[in-house]
Scaffold this motif. Structure first.
Motif, PDB file in Angstrom:
ATOM      1  N   ALA A  61      -0.825  99.259  23.976  1.00 39.53           N
ATOM      2  CA  ALA A  61      -2.221  98.801  23.919  1.00 39.53           C
ATOM      3  C   ALA A  61      -3.081  99.313  25.076  1.00 39.53           C
ATOM      4  CB  ALA A  61      -2.276  97.279  23.817  1.00 39.53           C
ATOM      5  N   ARG A  94     -12.189  98.209  21.918  1.00 41.49           N
ATOM      6  CA  ARG A  94     -12.432  97.281  23.018  1.00 41.49           C
ATOM      7  C   ARG A  94     -11.850  95.899  22.717  1.00 41.49           C
ATOM      8  NH1 ARG A  94     -17.230  94.492  23.555  1.00 41.49           N
ATOM      9  NH2 ARG A  94     -17.781  93.856  25.666  1.00 41.49           N
ATOM     10  N   LYS A  95     -12.097  95.399  21.531  1.00 39.39           N
ATOM     11  CA  LYS A  95     -11.552  94.088  21.195  1.00 39.39           C
ATOM     12  C   LYS A  95     -10.101  94.203  20.750  1.00 39.39           C
ATOM     13  CE  LYS A  95     -15.037  90.787  20.687  1.00 39.39           C
ATOM     14  NZ  LYS A  95     -16.278  91.542  20.878  1.00 39.39           N
ATOM     15  N   ILE A 111      -7.766  96.070  21.666  1.00 43.13           N
ATOM     16  CA  ILE A 111      -6.800  96.278  22.742  1.00 43.13           C
ATOM     17  C   ILE A 111      -6.152  94.977  23.179  1.00 43.13           C
ATOM     18  CG2 ILE A 111      -6.782  96.708  25.245  1.00 43.13           C
ATOM     19  CD1 ILE A 111      -8.231  99.284  24.737  1.00 43.13           C
ATOM     20  N   TRP A 112      -6.889  93.889  23.148  1.00 44.84           N
ATOM     21  CA  TRP A 112      -6.229  92.631  23.524  1.00 44.84           C
ATOM     22  C   TRP A 112      -5.991  91.704  22.340  1.00 44.84           C
ATOM     23  CZ3 TRP A 112      -8.924  88.035  22.932  1.00 44.84           C
ATOM     24  CH2 TRP A 112     -10.299  88.161  22.754  1.00 44.84           C
ATOM     25  N   PRO A 117      -2.377  92.627  20.544  1.00 42.07           N
ATOM     26  CA  PRO A 117      -1.210  92.036  21.228  1.00 42.07           C
ATOM     27  C   PRO A 117      -1.172  90.515  21.084  1.00 42.07           C
ATOM     28  CG  PRO A 117      -2.186  93.697  22.622  1.00 42.07           C
ATOM     29  CD  PRO A 117      -3.097  93.556  21.438  1.00 42.07           C
ATOM     30  N   LEU A 118      -2.342  89.897  21.069  1.00 39.97           N
ATOM     31  CA  LEU A 118      -2.383  88.438  20.904  1.00 39.97           C
ATOM     32  C   LEU A 118      -1.851  88.047  19.521  1.00 39.97           C
ATOM     33  CD1 LEU A 118      -3.269  85.800  22.229  1.00 39.97           C
ATOM     34  CD2 LEU A 118      -5.471  86.059  21.112  1.00 39.97           C
TER      35      LEU A 118
END
Lengths: 915, 103
Positions: A80, A282-283, A285-286, A289-290
């Motif tokens: 990521a 941008r969003k 990327i996190w 993984p969440l």
């Protein structure tokens, strides 16, 4: 229990819902309100990564191997942070080069190599078909479990009794209707992405609900499950990893899932090809993984719960998600679990088959068809239909192939092992693809060699054993090696014995793959076309603006030829549209131009590539137009030239912008200066006017005195007094003007000492008492005792108070006037208020009366007596003391002038330095 | 009276840099740009790579449980969560939504 009707109904209903969603997504996109450009939809669509394998297989894996299953999700999480670097570049390359498949990407990088594009397609099909088979198996066995009376999956009878056969057919029809639109104008599948994003929500919610019911309903929370598991030695073993084998497996599984996340055709499809906005990363990327973290929270608890509930081991751990709710007689929950698994499986099957069928048509079939000129001419008008038909046939063939694999090979293997073998297959693209994005030295031969070698070793060390396992190959091979050569044993290749099978296979295949890629690349020379493409790929951020102007083509063609070609393959309407758009962008007049320049050829190629794939478009142009090889030097020059133009342009723009800004600032400054100048003029004229009035009086009276030496004593005294008064007034005015000038230029010096304001007030009032008595004004002095001291210039403070008092005196009526002077301490500051009952000040000028310019400008309105500079001076004095002054007034009822000074903090001695 | 000027490598100044690096400190407007993003992303990648692989992993590879969770399981999920938070913070701080898109 007989759920057959329910299950079939639910599955078909769900598919219908998906279809409706896809249709809706497509409609919205046509109206320009694309959902796919939404970052949340993008992040969710990436979750096509979580297949039935995640849904059922992770639990099975966890039940047997403990926490190792997490590597498959930690791998993508590990990538990521790199998405902004790697994925964004891939996205940009695909957009600039109009790439439609993974095979397109690799072959385009190495000079549009057809051979590479065949090779990548073959590896993908061979690697992914088992993975699709896995999904079919998952749907089939979950279907069986839910509809039969036993918790153990029955092995199916002949093919016509096998439910997964029918599921395959239904899915095939569904995907054909769903995914292969008539000759797509764009390369995007909006509807598919919307449906996949929706499926991601369904499977996550289903898994979380099932997981929490099992954890908190059937057991008493996480702690309970883990505690019970710890009492059983067989389960306790799963809490830790085996130090020797476990860690190497852990590492290689991480590696392989990292590559898989980037290189699986379905991932490449949703993450790169369907990406609409780079900023969506941008969003994602996190968020992604969440998502992975959430979907994994309950895996281990469910696995342990299953092992604890079915201690005999007769229930397949891959089915715990379903069998646990069934065991607890919660059929609704089981149905939800089934639906989640179904959605996970269908999303994978949909995206994978669409991506693969495209790859087969764009990279194998069409290049082959358009490769021969006579065939092209004959097929031309039917081309669109052939393309669609081929995609449809591909989808059915892929699914049937997967079904056959599922029936004859896969049944003896658990979900995760097959999935990992697929991962290892696509990982073989890593050196060629990632290397190609960052290393200019990589060549076509190197890439081919790497993929071929890696693929062969993959087949030998990972696939061959599965064939032996299902009885398709002799057992002997495993023990004695190929042709009886012991270093050619699949699990101990080249004598490496310490690694367990998966790590072993991944290591050897990637090792030889990378080695071959680098070594062969070093010893071969890239063609000019390859070098051109390498340059464009690796420097994509530099050239992406300039690319349209750049030229990767040299040869002779006429506009008519291009027009015919476009019409033949894209239809009349679409080709008109394309040519019109081109003419508008580049200001071309088709009547005047007959020879097609490189720009037009490139443009046409990219437009053709959108619907038939890049490799096909290239072959088509190469066979129909007369082409010449272009040298690298020419390419570089052209790129540099256009890049230079772009930057010169930018510089010019920047400079003119700066100039504009500067001139604006100048104009503004000029206007300000003009205004100030005007005010200064006004000020001077007012001041001179003020001076002239007393001067005129003095002169007139002195003349009278001079002309009449025999004037009576009393009259003479009167005149002399007036003269003195007027000179005093002049003196005051001059000193006030000087004062103001000093303060404005910052030359005023203050002699600050610790003083008691009350004393200053009393003194000022005393010096005023005479005037007040004369005018019969009532004066009330109301001072708060024991005020803290202030540090201030005593004389200046006196000046302020006197100014305020005289102001008040001026404005009150003699006889009825009343002035109140108050001092008090509040909020750390000392305030002094002078209020009167005069005529007051209109609200609109209250904020202006402290402005010296204002006062003089409005002389006639405001000022009956005096210079009117007093308030301006007061304000400046207070500002220099970190204080402030303000006025409150209601017209007709009087005015209240107040000022405030910060009190000296207690316990600190005054600092008598002059500032 | 002049304002006390800090030398650039005084302890306080380097503290600030450390905070930037650890993604928890206040970041001034001037430093938020895309150039600063790549090294931070690479740092997160490196940290995660090290944290979820041996030899660091072996420290937590032990039987027993903390708050009822197996140690290794808890450790990995904790690292995972920290990485997600760090990624969210870094990306949102250094990438603005109005970044130019080519489509």
């Amino acid at each position: 229990m007989n759920n057959l009707g329910w299950v079939i109904g639910f599955s078909l209903g769900y598919l219908t819902l998906l279809f409706a969603l896809a249709w809706w997504g497509e409609r919205r996109a046509q109206r320009g309100r694309s959902l796919v450009s939404n970052p949340y939809v993008y992040a969710l669509s990436l979750a096509v990564y979580c297949t039935a394998w995640t849904y059922y297989g992770s639990v099975g894996r966890a039940a047997n191997n403990g926490i190792e299953f997490l590597t498959i999700y930690l791998g993508p999480t590990l990538t990521a942070p790199l998405w902004w670097i790697i994925l964004r570049k891939a996205i940009r390359i695909c957009r600039v080069q109009r790439i439609t498949t993974l095979a397109d990407f690799i072959s385009a990088r190495y000079g549009q190599s057809l051979r590479l594009s065949y090779l990548v397609t073959i590896v993908c099909v061979l690697g992914i078909v088992p993975y699709i088979a896995l999904q079919l198996k998952a749907i089939g066995s979950s279907f069986e479990i839910l509809t039969s009376s036993s918790l153990v999956a029955q092995s199916a009878g002949t093919w016509y009794q096998d439910s997964s056969f029918y599921i395959t057919l239904v899915l095939g029809v569904f995907i054909i209707v769903f995914g292969s639109k008539p000759l797509d104008v764009t390369r995007n599948h909006e509807g598919m992405v919307v449906a996949v994003a929706f499926e991601s929500i369904v499977k996550l919610v289903a898994f979380l609900v099932v997981g929490s019911v099992i954890t908190f309903g059937l057991f008493r929370g996480f702690g309970d499950i883990f505690q019970q598991a710890q009492t059983q030695p067989a389960l306790q073993r799963l809490f830790v990893m085996d130090e020797e084998v476990g860690f190497s497996r852990w590492f290689w599984m991480l590696m392989v899932s990292m590559f898989a996340f980037l290189l699986l055709p379905r991932q490449f499809q949703v993450a790169v090809l369907e990406n609409r906005k780079e900023s969506n990363l941008r969003k994602a990327i996190w968020l992604f993984p969440l998502y992975l973290l959430l979907i994994n929270i309950f895996v281990l608890p469910i696995a342990f719960a299953g092992r604890l509930t079915f201690p005999l081991g007769n229930v397949d751990a891959d089915t715990f998600v379903l069998t646990l709710p069934l065991w607890a007689d919660r059929e609704g929950l089981a149905l939800l679990a089934y639906l989640g698994g179904f959605s996970a499986a269908t999303s994978m099957i949909i995206v994978s088959t669409i991506a693969l069928s495209r790859m087969i048509s764009h990279n194998v079939l069409v290049p082959y068809l358009v490769g021969s000129k006579p065939l092209t001419q004959r097929l031309g008008n039917y081309f669109g239909r052939i393309l669609i038909a081929s995609r449809r046939v591909n989808i059915i063939l892929l699914l049937l192939l997967a079904y056959l694999y599922h029936r004859f090979v896969a049944s003896s293997y658990s979900l995760v092992s097959i999935g990992l073998i697929s991962f290892a297959a696509v990982a073989q693209f890593a050196p060629a693809l990632l290397g190609g994005m960052y290393w200019k030295g990589g060549t076509k031969q190197g890439a081919t060699a790497g993929i071929v070698v890696g693929f062969l070793i993959w087949g030998f060390t990972l696939v061959l054993p599965t064939l032996v396992g299902s009885g398709l190959m002799a057992e002997r091979l495993m023990e004695e090696g190929l042709w009886g050569i012991s270093i050619l044993r699949p699990y101990q290749f080249l004598g490496l014995q310490t690694m367990e099978p998966l790590a072993h296979g991944v290591f050897w295949s990637l090792f030889w793959n990378l080695g071959a890629y680098v070594a062969v690349s070093i010893f071969t020379m890239p063609s000019s076309k390859e070098q051109n493409q390498a340059e464009v790929f690796i420097e994509v951020f530099k050239y992406s603006e300039a690319y349209d102007i750049s030229i990767g083509w040299k040869g002779r063609a006429t506009v008519d030829e291009i027009r015919r070609l476009l019409e033949q393959f894209l239809g009349h309407a679409r080709s008109q549209e394309i040519l019109a758009a081109f003419a508008q962008t580049y200001q071309v007049d088709w009547n005047a131009q007959t020879v097609a320049d490189a720009r037009l050829v490139n443009y046409a190629e990219r437009m053709l590539a959108e619907s038939m794939g890049r490799a096909s478009a290239r072959v088509l142009l190469a066979t129909t137009l007369k082409e010449e090889e272009i040298t690298l030097e020419e390419v570089h020059n052209l790129l540099r030239e256009s890049q230079h133009l772009v930057s010169v342009n930018q510089e010019l723009r920047q400079k003119s912008e700066a100039l504009r800004e500067a001139s604006e600032a100048l104009q503004q400054a000029n206007a300000e200066l003009k205004m100030l100048d005007g005010r200064k003029d006004d000020f001077i004229s007012t001041v001179t006017h003020e001076m002239r009035t007393p001067l005129t009086g003095i002169r007139a009276m002195s003349e009278i005195l001079a002309d009449n030496p025999d004037l009576e004593g009393e009259e003479r005294d009167n005149f002399l007094h007036t003269i003195i008064g007027e000179t005093e007034r002049m003196n005051r005015l001059i000193s006030q003007v000087l004062d103001l000038e000093k303060m404005d230029s910052g030359k005023m010096s203050l002699h600050k000492t610790r003083i008691q304001l009350n004393e200053v007030i009393r003194e000022a009032v005393e010096s005023f008492i005479q005037v007040i008595k004369e005018k019969e004004i009532a004066l009330q002095v109301d001072l708060q005792g024991s005020l803290p001291p202030v540090v201030a210039d005593r004389d200046r403070m006196t000046q302020v108070i006197l100014n305020l008092l005289s102001n008040a005196v001026k404005f009150v009526e003699p006889g009825v006037g009343k002035i109140v002077i108050t001092s008090y301490f509040i909020d750390g500051e000392i305030r002094v208020r002078v209020s009167d009952n005069g005529k007051g000040i209109a609200p609109e000028i209250q904020s202006l009366i402290f402005d010296k310019f204002y006062q003089v400008e409005n002389q006639t309105v405001r000022k009956p007596i005096g210079s009117g500079l007093g308030l301006a001076i007061c304000q400046r004095i207070l500002l220099r003391h970190q204080g402030r002054i303000w006025v409150e007034s209601t017209p007709g009822e009087g005015a209240r002038f107040s000022f405030a000074l910060p009190a000296e903090p207690i316990g600190r001695p005054a600092n008598p330095t002059a500032l | 009276m002049s304002h006390p000027h800090r030398p650039p490598n005084s302890p306080a100044a380097s503290d600030h840099r450390w905070q930037d690096l650890l993604f928890f400190g206040p970041v001034s407007k001037k430093t938020s740009n895309k150039r600063a993003l790549t090294p931070r992303l690479l740092a997160i990648f490196g940290l995660l790579l090290v944290c979820i692989n041996p030899p660091l992993l072996t420290i937590f590879n032990q039987a027993g449980s903390v708050w009822g969770f197996p140690v290794l399981y808890l450790y990995i999920f904790a690292v995972w969560m920290v990485v997600i938070v760090a990624l969210a913070r870094v990306v949102h701080k250094y990438l603005k939504t109005d970044d130019r898109d080519s489509e």
